[in-house]
Structures are given as C-alpha cells and as structure tokens.
Design a protein around this motif. Structure first.
Motif, PDB file in Angstrom:
ATOM      1  N   THR A 147       0.909  -1.299  -0.064  1.00 46.24           N
ATOM      2  CA  THR A 147       0.060   0.092  -0.044  1.00 46.24           C
ATOM      3  C   THR A 147       0.879   1.282  -0.130  1.00 46.24           C
ATOM      4  O   THR A 147       0.782   2.284  -0.880  1.00 46.24           O
ATOM      5  CB  THR A 147      -1.065   0.124   1.137  1.00 46.24           C
ATOM      6  OG1 THR A 147      -1.659  -1.270   1.095  1.00 46.24           O
ATOM      7  CG2 THR A 147      -1.850   1.336   1.163  1.00 46.24           C
ATOM      8  N   MET A 148       1.905   1.334   0.991  1.00 47.24           N
ATOM      9  CA  MET A 148       2.845   2.496   1.013  1.00 47.24           C
ATOM     10  C   MET A 148       4.349   1.860   0.895  1.00 47.24           C
ATOM     11  O   MET A 148       4.271   0.710   1.126  1.00 47.24           O
ATOM     12  CB  MET A 148       2.737   3.171   2.140  1.00 47.24           C
ATOM     13  CG  MET A 148       1.373   3.986   2.443  1.00 47.24           C
ATOM     14  SD  MET A 148       1.232   4.776   3.952  1.00 47.24           S
ATOM     15  CE  MET A 148      -0.328   5.429   3.853  1.00 47.24           C
ATOM     16  N   ARG A 149       5.099   2.571   0.449  1.00 51.62           N
ATOM     17  CA  ARG A 149       6.554   2.265   0.311  1.00 51.62           C
ATOM     18  C   ARG A 149       7.165   1.835   1.422  1.00 51.62           C
ATOM     19  O   ARG A 149       6.966   2.474   2.427  1.00 51.62           O
ATOM     20  CB  ARG A 149       7.239   3.152  -0.305  1.00 51.62           C
ATOM     21  CG  ARG A 149       6.802   3.756  -1.921  1.00 51.62           C
ATOM     22  CD  ARG A 149       7.584   4.848  -2.359  1.00 51.62           C
ATOM     23  NE  ARG A 149       7.205   5.136  -3.600  1.00 51.62           N
ATOM     24  CZ  ARG A 149       7.501   4.686  -4.830  1.00 51.62           C
ATOM     25  NH1 ARG A 149       8.313   3.745  -5.013  1.00 51.62           N
ATOM     26  NH2 ARG A 149       7.140   5.243  -6.013  1.00 51.62           N
ATOM     27  N   GLU A 150       7.769   0.572   1.513  1.00 54.59           N
ATOM     28  CA  GLU A 150       8.531   0.114   2.710  1.00 54.59           C
ATOM     29  C   GLU A 150       9.839   0.688   2.684  1.00 54.59           C
ATOM     30  O   GLU A 150      10.845   0.118   1.939  1.00 54.59           O
ATOM     31  CB  GLU A 150       8.478  -1.488   2.710  1.00 54.59           C
ATOM     32  CG  GLU A 150       9.098  -2.038   4.112  1.00 54.59           C
ATOM     33  CD  GLU A 150       9.002  -3.445   3.979  1.00 54.59           C
ATOM     34  OE1 GLU A 150       8.084  -3.861   5.019  1.00 54.59           O
ATOM     35  OE2 GLU A 150       9.641  -4.339   3.232  1.00 54.59           O
ATOM     36  N   LYS A 151      10.325   1.667   3.294  1.00 49.04           N
ATOM     37  CA  LYS A 151      11.235   2.690   3.133  1.00 49.04           C
ATOM     38  C   LYS A 151      12.438   2.005   4.181  1.00 49.04           C
ATOM     39  O   LYS A 151      12.481   1.625   4.988  1.00 49.04           O
ATOM     40  CB  LYS A 151      11.196   4.055   3.500  1.00 49.04           C
ATOM     41  CG  LYS A 151      10.114   4.645   2.669  1.00 49.04           C
ATOM     42  CD  LYS A 151       9.962   6.304   2.873  1.00 49.04           C
ATOM     43  CE  LYS A 151       9.497   6.311   4.630  1.00 49.04           C
ATOM     44  NZ  LYS A 151       8.075   5.695   4.701  1.00 49.04           N
ATOM     45  N   LYS A 152      13.673   1.920   3.284  1.00 46.02           N
ATOM     46  CA  LYS A 152      15.006   1.488   4.026  1.00 46.02           C
ATOM     47  C   LYS A 152      15.732   2.716   4.615  1.00 46.02           C
ATOM     48  O   LYS A 152      15.029   3.762   4.468  1.00 46.02           O
ATOM     49  CB  LYS A 152      16.087   0.886   3.102  1.00 46.02           C
ATOM     50  CG  LYS A 152      15.576  -0.361   2.441  1.00 46.02           C
ATOM     51  CD  LYS A 152      16.228  -0.877   1.318  1.00 46.02           C
ATOM     52  CE  LYS A 152      16.325   0.015   0.150  1.00 46.02           C
ATOM     53  NZ  LYS A 152      17.041  -0.628  -1.013  1.00 46.02           N
ATOM     54  N   PRO A 153      16.454   2.588   5.611  1.00 46.72           N
ATOM     55  CA  PRO A 153      17.075   4.017   6.264  1.00 46.72           C
ATOM     56  C   PRO A 153      17.832   4.553   5.144  1.00 46.72           C
ATOM     57  O   PRO A 153      18.486   3.986   3.983  1.00 46.72           O
ATOM     58  CB  PRO A 153      17.966   3.289   7.280  1.00 46.72           C
ATOM     59  CG  PRO A 153      17.721   1.947   7.630  1.00 46.72           C
ATOM     60  CD  PRO A 153      16.854   1.438   6.453  1.00 46.72           C
ATOM     61  N   LEU A 154      17.657   5.838   4.849  1.00 53.17           N
ATOM     62  CA  LEU A 154      18.431   6.780   4.187  1.00 53.17           C
ATOM     63  C   LEU A 154      19.456   7.258   4.608  1.00 53.17           C
ATOM     64  O   LEU A 154      19.341   8.356   5.389  1.00 53.17           O
ATOM     65  CB  LEU A 154      17.444   7.671   3.573  1.00 53.17           C
ATOM     66  CG  LEU A 154      18.046   8.585   2.363  1.00 53.17           C
ATOM     67  CD1 LEU A 154      18.482   8.097   1.135  1.00 53.17           C
ATOM     68  CD2 LEU A 154      16.873   9.688   2.019  1.00 53.17           C
ATOM     69  N   MET A 155      20.945   6.999   4.966  1.00 53.45           N
ATOM     70  CA  MET A 155      21.736   7.185   5.690  1.00 53.45           C
ATOM     71  C   MET A 155      22.438   8.451   4.974  1.00 53.45           C
ATOM     72  O   MET A 155      22.992   8.372   3.758  1.00 53.45           O
ATOM     73  CB  MET A 155      22.626   6.172   5.980  1.00 53.45           C
ATOM     74  CG  MET A 155      21.883   5.098   6.737  1.00 53.45           C
ATOM     75  SD  MET A 155      21.093   5.347   7.998  1.00 53.45           S
ATOM     76  CE  MET A 155      22.282   5.979   9.080  1.00 53.45           C
ATOM     77  N   CYS A 156      22.606   9.418   5.631  1.00 51.82           N
ATOM     78  CA  CYS A 156      23.317  10.746   5.057  1.00 51.82           C
ATOM     79  C   CYS A 156      24.323  11.251   6.053  1.00 51.82           C
ATOM     80  O   CYS A 156      24.163  11.204   7.411  1.00 51.82           O
ATOM     81  CB  CYS A 156      22.445  11.829   4.666  1.00 51.82           C
ATOM     82  SG  CYS A 156      21.039  11.438   3.332  1.00 51.82           S
ATOM     83  N   THR A 157      25.278  11.916   5.624  1.00 55.51           N
ATOM     84  CA  THR A 157      26.043  12.930   6.427  1.00 55.51           C
ATOM     85  C   THR A 157      25.827  14.221   5.952  1.00 55.51           C
ATOM     86  O   THR A 157      25.589  14.459   4.774  1.00 55.51           O
ATOM     87  CB  THR A 157      27.774  12.548   6.250  1.00 55.51           C
ATOM     88  OG1 THR A 157      27.973  12.797   4.706  1.00 55.51           O
ATOM     89  CG2 THR A 157      28.070  11.097   6.477  1.00 55.51           C
ATOM     90  N   LEU A 158      25.797  15.095   7.067  1.00 59.98           N
ATOM     91  CA  LEU A 158      25.409  16.563   6.943  1.00 59.98           C
ATOM     92  C   LEU A 158      26.487  17.620   7.241  1.00 59.98           C
ATOM     93  O   LEU A 158      27.326  17.160   8.501  1.00 59.98           O
ATOM     94  CB  LEU A 158      24.020  16.634   7.915  1.00 59.98           C
ATOM     95  CG  LEU A 158      22.624  16.357   7.049  1.00 59.98           C
ATOM     96  CD1 LEU A 158      22.705  14.799   7.204  1.00 59.98           C
ATOM     97  CD2 LEU A 158      21.515  17.071   7.987  1.00 59.98           C
ATOM     98  N   LYS A 159      26.574  18.365   6.830  1.00 56.21           N
ATOM     99  CA  LYS A 159      27.507  19.576   7.222  1.00 56.21           C
ATOM    100  C   LYS A 159      26.604  20.841   7.261  1.00 56.21           C
ATOM    101  O   LYS A 159      25.947  21.052   6.345  1.00 56.21           O
ATOM    102  CB  LYS A 159      28.713  19.622   6.359  1.00 56.21           C
ATOM    103  CG  LYS A 159      29.651  18.717   6.437  1.00 56.21           C
ATOM    104  CD  LYS A 159      30.890  18.822   5.338  1.00 56.21           C
ATOM    105  CE  LYS A 159      31.621  17.593   5.464  1.00 56.21           C
ATOM    106  NZ  LYS A 159      32.937  17.796   4.438  1.00 56.21           N
ATOM    107  N   VAL A 160      26.933  21.956   8.153  1.00 58.58           N
ATOM    108  CA  VAL A 160      26.020  23.052   8.272  1.00 58.58           C
ATOM    109  C   VAL A 160      26.797  23.986   7.306  1.00 58.58           C
ATOM    110  O   VAL A 160      27.933  23.890   7.054  1.00 58.58           O
ATOM    111  CB  VAL A 160      26.724  23.700   9.668  1.00 58.58           C
ATOM    112  CG1 VAL A 160      25.706  25.068   9.529  1.00 58.58           C
ATOM    113  CG2 VAL A 160      26.117  23.035  10.919  1.00 58.58           C
ATOM    114  N   ALA A 161      25.748  24.281   6.507  1.00 57.76           N
ATOM    115  CA  ALA A 161      26.194  25.399   5.407  1.00 57.76           C
ATOM    116  C   ALA A 161      26.895  26.673   5.698  1.00 57.76           C
ATOM    117  O   ALA A 161      26.661  27.079   6.706  1.00 57.76           O
ATOM    118  CB  ALA A 161      24.900  25.671   4.340  1.00 57.76           C
ATOM    119  N   ASN A 162      27.866  26.982   4.882  1.00 57.63           N
ATOM    120  CA  ASN A 162      28.540  28.133   5.053  1.00 57.63           C
ATOM    121  C   ASN A 162      27.654  29.468   4.782  1.00 57.63           C
ATOM    122  O   ASN A 162      27.027  29.547   3.863  1.00 57.63           O
ATOM    123  CB  ASN A 162      29.817  28.127   4.117  1.00 57.63           C
ATOM    124  CG  ASN A 162      30.767  27.130   4.755  1.00 57.63           C
ATOM    125  OD1 ASN A 162      30.959  26.706   5.943  1.00 57.63           O
ATOM    126  ND2 ASN A 162      31.671  26.789   3.735  1.00 57.63           N
TER     127      ASN A 162
END
Length: 513
Positions: free
Chosen positions: A498-513
């Motif tokens: 019915t809805m998508r079975e989402k896997k973890p969406l792993m990201c690294t983040l940095k605060v923008a300058n």
C-alpha cells in the motif's frame, strides 16, 4: 487361509470398496479439473473483459496479482504490463487498469450533476478497517463522506493553515536543531533521514490532531503507536488478498484466533481513542488552532459521533504523516542522486532567504524550482503506487472510451501512470525542468500527475502536505549540505505494501557556510 465363502465375500467387498474409493477420488479430481478448465475458458473467451489485452495468466486467475502484492511488487508488475500491452490492461479476471490520464476523471471524477463521482466508492475488503464498527472519511458511504468532509474542510483551508504556520515552524526548527546537535557531537555521524522526517511529520500531526506531539523528535525514537501503524499497513495489505478467495478466508479465520489478527488494529484504535479523549477534555483551544477546534465548533446534530472522531483521528495519523515523510525521503534521495538539481534548488532557496526567520508558507510556495522539484519527486516517488479500485455501477460505465460492464473493477495506478512513456518523455529521468516549460517535454501529458487523486474523494489535506513539504525541505537545504552514504545507494528500489517500505536513508550532514 482357506477359501471359505466368508473370506471370499470379505475379499470381494474390499476389492469393490477400494475400487469405489478410487473412482470417487478420480471423479472428484476430474470435476475439479473440469471446473477450473471451464472457468479458464470462460474467462479467456467469454468473460465481459475478454476483449481487453493482457497476459492469459492474469485473465485466468488472481494468483499472479496476489503473489505480486504479497511480495510488495505489484506496482512494478502493473507498470511492466502497461509497457507491454498499452494504456489499458486486464490485470486480473475482473479488473482493468488504465494509464490514460483521462481515466482520473472517468473513474474518480465528480460525474454528472447529483452524482457523488465517476464510479461509486465500494471498499473491496470485507474486513472493517475500524474495530468500533463506525466509519471514517476514507471508507464512508457517499452521504457520510460528504457530511464528514464538510466538517473537516475548514481545518484544512488556506486560512486555517496560515493560522497553523507557527506550529509547522516549531517542528521544522526543532528538526534542524536536532540535526545540528547530532553533527556537532560527531561531524562524521550518519543520520537516517527517513527517521527524522517521520519524527517531524508525526509530531506535527499529533499536535494538530490531538493538541500535543508524540515527542518523537525530542526523544529521537519512534512512539509505540507509530511502530504499530507500520506493522498494521503491511499486514493489512497482505491479508487483504483473501478477498479473492472466500474459502481461504474462512479457513484462515477458523485456524487463526481473531484476537491475534485484530491485535495490531485494536492497539492502533486504542492509541487514537486515548488521545482523542484527552483532547476533548480540554475543549476549545485558546492557545492555538488544531483540527478539533473546528470539529467542536459544529453543532451536535451535524457533527461527528465519538466513534467517528476516533476513526478519523486514526486516519489522519496515517494519511497525514507517513505519506508526507515518504515523499520527503524520496525527494531527498532523488536530489542526492542528481547533484545538478540539488545545486539548482539549494541556490534558489539560499538566495530567497537570508535566515530561517524569513521562511513562510507564502514565500516557499512562490519558489518556482521548488514547486517543479516537488512535482517531479511526486511523479517518480509517489507515496501511493497503486490505484484506488472502483466497481462499475449497475448500469455499467465508460472509461477512456471503453465500456465496463456492471460489477467489475477499474483503477488508475499511480506508479504505472507516472512512468509511462506515453505520458512522459524520458519517464524514469528526474528532470524538474519538464514542469517549467522546457520545450524538450512539450509533449508530456502533465495532467497525468494526480498524486492526491481527483473528484469528491481527493485528499483533504493536500494543501497542508504541500506547505509542510516545502517548509521542511527549505529549512533542511538552507541550513545543511547533505551527502549520501554508500550503503544507501539504490535506495529507491523498494517493496510496496500500500505504501512504500522505506529502508534507512543514511546521510552525512554539514552546516552550510
């Protein structure tokens, strides 16, 4: 042993009895085989839908679609069938699927004057979605649906959404704060954006629906209610297949205690009931505006019953949360897969807002590239991938010029519609410019994209969803630079129940300058 008359009689009896038993088994087997053979011949050559194209296996039996649904791949199966057979395909013995954009109006539209829609709403699953026996917006008959929709409409109006803007920004800013705290603690920390989007959308809807959040963002963990929602969606999708096999359904109910089957549903219903009770005890709110301020303003005569309140609150906690978080997750993945688009959108956002304090519903709605990206994300990663089935009325109906006899099922599937080469050029390419007048895509049938459906049963909260998605994505890309982790490559290859079975969406983040 001597051959006495008695022994001979016993031997003859056993021989006749065994022969009769064998003949009976053979007869039953022959009858069963004959029945299925005759039914297959009827469905292939004499059934009212026999004129429609499609694979013979799907015309003969529901099994191909049932297996595909069980595996979470029915959206891919239907899309493949349309690529092979065209815009109209018989996907099951009694069901036809359409990817012609005009199908939206013919199947789900308002219909003629005095009619509730193109085709009557008729849930196929005999299992009641709500344990208290009452109805809700999504399953209500036309008269009750109209009554309830009239009550809830003001809560999702532009005026109400503007009043709710501080509530949206509260959680959008809390999301940014939690992300910032995570990377300040560990700059290399990997963050699952699926979780963070779910935490945010459920907290927002919790506050809107019950006057208090689920505190998922502040606690950085799923509420038990949300966990039960996810489990219930997949279970319900799979068990819903039994509607095609009444004998299997009866056997299942006989073998499996109903307390086991109903456990997740009852748990979900109780969570909703408890929170509605707490909210009603507060009465009309003086601190802000939420859904129940509008509901409680209605007279008792035309208002909602208590059971209907519980059921609709339960519905909002699924329809108004998981779908929004799903689109945000898929949109983020698409941006990370397409650096050019990510750069263009980020440039537009950072050029439009000096600081997060400048962000508002109106200003984010006025960003052209932002709106093009949302449409393209909805096209390639629609939260709902299949179509809502409708049953043709007693007089039959016409869909895209094809007559559908009475009592048969039709649908317009989102995923197949949006990835059809007959509707969109380069259908699997993420190109927001197709929505901005790029001449390369002049032939696109843009009206094919209807992620919130059409007609009297279109999504009540679509405007809220758009505002919420724009505010969240604007805040994220204004504040952070994102990079996709290696383990989340090919993230969009997912199963759907019915809805998508989402896997973890792993990201690294940095605060923008």
């Amino acid at each position: 042993m001597s051959s006495t008359p008695d022994n001979i009689s016993i031997s003859l009896y056993r021989l006749i009895h065994n022969a009769s038993a064998k003949n009976m088994v053979t007869s039953i087997f022959t009858i069963v085989i004959g029945y299925f053979l005759l039914r297959a011949i009827y469905r292939l050559f004499f059934h009212p839908l026999s004129k429609f194209p499609g694979p013979k296996s799907h015309a003969i039996s529901h099994i191909p679609v049932v297996l595909s649904t069980w595996k979470g791949e029915v959206h891919k199966t239907v899309a493949l069938l349309h690529s092979q057979y065209g815009s109209v395909v018989r996907i099951a013995p009694n069901e036809v699927s359409f990817t012609d954009p005009n199908a939206w109006k013919d199947i789900y539209g308002h219909g003629s004057k005095g009619s509730a829609g193109g085709m009557p709403h008729k849930p196929l699953n005999r299992q009641a979605p709500h344990t208290n026996g009452a109805t809700s917006l999504i399953i209500a008959e036309d008269a009750d649906h109209t009554r309830m929709r009239r009550i809830f409409n003001p809560a999702f109006s532009d005026r109400a959404l503007k009043q709710q803007e501080p509530l949206f920004m509260k959680y959008v800013n809390l999301l940014a704060q939690k992300l910032r705290e995570g990377i300040e603690h560990d700059p290399d920390h990997k963050i699952d954006m699926v979780k963070m989007y779910n935490f945010t959308t459920f907290d927002i809807m919790g506050d809107l629906a019950f006057g208090e959040p689920l505190h998922m963002l502040s606690r950085a963990q799923y509420d038990p209610w949300v966990t039960s929602i996810f489990a219930n969606i997949k279970r319900s999708t799979r068990l819903g297949n039994m509607v095609h096999y009444p004998l299997v359904e009866k056997a299942f109910k006989a073998l499996v205690p109903q307390s086991v089957v109903m456990k997740k549903r009852v748990q979900h219903q109780n969570f909703s009931k408890e929170r509605v009770t707490k909210r009603l005890e507060k009465g009309r709110s003086h601190e802000g505006v939420d859904i129940w301020d509008f509901v409680l303003s209605k007279s008792e005569e035309n208002g909602l019953s208590r059971d209907e309140m519980d059921n609709n609150a339960s519905l909002f906690m699924v329809a108004g949360t998981e779908t929004t978080a799903t689109l945000l997750s898929g949109w983020t993945a698409l941006l990370l897969e397409h650096p050019r688009v990510m750069e263009a959108l980020t440039t537009e956002i950072r050029g439009a807002f000096v600081s997060p304090k400048d962000m508002s519903i109106e200003k984010t709605a006025g960003l052209p590239y932002m709106n093009a990206c949302i449409k393209e994300a909805l096209r390639l990663y629609s939260p709902l991938v299949t179509g809502r089935p409708r049953v043709s009325p007693p007089e039959g109906s016409t869909v895209c010029g094809h007559y559908i006899p009475p009592g048969l099922i039709v649908s317009a599937p989102h995923h197949a519609m949006y990835t059809s080469a007959s509707n969109f050029k380069d259908p699997h390419s993420f190109v927001p410019e197709r929505w901005l007048g790029d001449p390369r895509f002049e032939g696109d049938k843009r009206h094919a994209l209807q992620p919130f459906h059409v007609g009297p049963r279109d999504c009540l909260g679509k405007n809220m969803a758009y505002h919420e998605m724009r505010l969240i994505m604007t805040r994220i890309l204004h504040t952070f630079d994102l990079e996709l982790c290696e383990e989340s490559k090919n993230w969009r290859d997912q199963q759907c129940f019915t809805m998508r079975e989402k896997k973890p969406l792993m990201c690294t983040l940095k605060v923008a300058n």
